[in-house]
Design a protein around this motif. Structure first.
Motif, PDB file in Angstrom:
ATOM      1  N   ASN A  73       0.810  -1.217   0.000  1.00  0.00           N
ATOM      2  CA  ASN A  73       0.000   0.000   0.000  1.00  0.00           C
ATOM      3  C   ASN A  73       0.848   1.275   0.000  1.00  0.00           C
ATOM      4  O   ASN A  73       0.315   2.367   0.148  1.00  0.00           O
ATOM      5  CB  ASN A  73      -1.001   0.002   1.160  1.00  0.00           C
ATOM      6  CG  ASN A  73      -0.379   0.127   2.534  1.00  0.00           C
ATOM      7  OD1 ASN A  73       0.833   0.094   2.696  1.00  0.00           O
ATOM      8  ND2 ASN A  73      -1.218   0.267   3.541  1.00  0.00           N
ATOM      9  N   LEU A 101      -0.291   5.588   0.400  1.00  0.00           N
ATOM     10  CA  LEU A 101      -0.305   5.989   1.811  1.00  0.00           C
ATOM     11  C   LEU A 101      -0.606   7.468   2.042  1.00  0.00           C
ATOM     12  O   LEU A 101      -1.376   7.810   2.936  1.00  0.00           O
ATOM     13  CB  LEU A 101       1.002   5.604   2.495  1.00  0.00           C
ATOM     14  CG  LEU A 101       1.138   4.114   2.816  1.00  0.00           C
ATOM     15  CD1 LEU A 101       2.541   3.803   3.332  1.00  0.00           C
ATOM     16  CD2 LEU A 101       0.085   3.680   3.811  1.00  0.00           C
ATOM     17  N   THR A 140      -4.281   7.956   1.454  1.00  0.00           N
ATOM     18  CA  THR A 140      -5.062   7.251   2.464  1.00  0.00           C
ATOM     19  C   THR A 140      -4.992   7.956   3.812  1.00  0.00           C
ATOM     20  O   THR A 140      -6.014   8.119   4.492  1.00  0.00           O
ATOM     21  CB  THR A 140      -4.583   5.791   2.591  1.00  0.00           C
ATOM     22  OG1 THR A 140      -4.647   5.175   1.303  1.00  0.00           O
ATOM     23  CG2 THR A 140      -5.435   5.017   3.569  1.00  0.00           C
ATOM     24  N   SER A 148      -6.608   1.086   2.330  1.00  0.00           N
ATOM     25  CA  SER A 148      -5.764   1.772   1.357  1.00  0.00           C
ATOM     26  C   SER A 148      -6.577   2.320   0.203  1.00  0.00           C
ATOM     27  O   SER A 148      -7.462   1.659  -0.318  1.00  0.00           O
ATOM     28  CB  SER A 148      -4.684   0.820   0.841  1.00  0.00           C
ATOM     29  OG  SER A 148      -3.863   0.435   1.927  1.00  0.00           O
TER      30      SER A 148
END
Length: 177
Positions: free
Chosen positions: A12, A16, A19, A175
């Motif tokens: 992910n 990041l 998110t 994510s």
């Protein structure tokens, strides 16, 4: 103690920043990134921690306590033996069994990440706890229990009113696409 926790992983990494910005304010972020060499790992932590703190998130580092303090983390994340003696930091323990849960309690864990609740991409083919065993561990945690492993918002809805479950955590389940 945040109710929603995002864990970092090589899978992910590209999402990041996005998110972290879209997580509800006051969520938690566990930085792992074991795939990076130490210099790149610390630099990436610094960039992501700044974004997380800008959103009021708690920032945890999966590393020894000395390193977590030096990097400015709010919390330490890991197996019960790794979080013992981490005074001044929130102690987030992983627990995959009753034995590990007991060790987490002895280590003074402030929260326990009960996992894996469901099958997970992090450990393909590994046995999961399943909801019943996960709830049994959560009930005996003695501190906030965070469900991890195959979790997403939809799956958490079934647990959100369970007295002993504080929240949930995910890699893929949180994510950004």
């Amino acid at each position: 103690m945040p109710k929603i926790w995002l864990l970092s992983d090589a899978r992910n990494d590209a999402a990041l920043e996005q998110t972290l910005r879209r997580l509800p304010r006051g969520s938690g972020f566990v930085y792992r990134h074991y795939h990076l060499d130490p210099v790149r790992r610390q630099a990436r932590f610094g960039r992501l921690a700044a974004i997380a703190r800008g959103r009021g998130h708690v920032v945890a580092l999966s590393a020894p306590a000395r390193q977590a303090r030096a990097w400015g983390a709010d919390a330490i994340y890991g197996a019960p033996g790794r979080i013992a003696g981490a005074e001044g930091l929130l102690r987030l323990a992983t627990a995959h069994s009753m034995r590990e849960l007991a060790a987490a309690r002895r280590s003074g864990a402030d929260a326990v990440f009960v996992s894996p609740v469901f099958a997970t991409a992090s450990h393909p083919g590994a046995r999961s706890l399943g909801p019943v065993q996960a709830l049994l561990l959560a009930r005996r945690a003695g501190c906030p229990a965070i469900l991890l492993g195959g979790m997403d918002a939809s799956r958490f809805r079934a647990f959100r009113r369970v007295e002993h479950v504080h929240g949930w955590a995910a890699i893929d389940g949180l994510s950004a696409a």
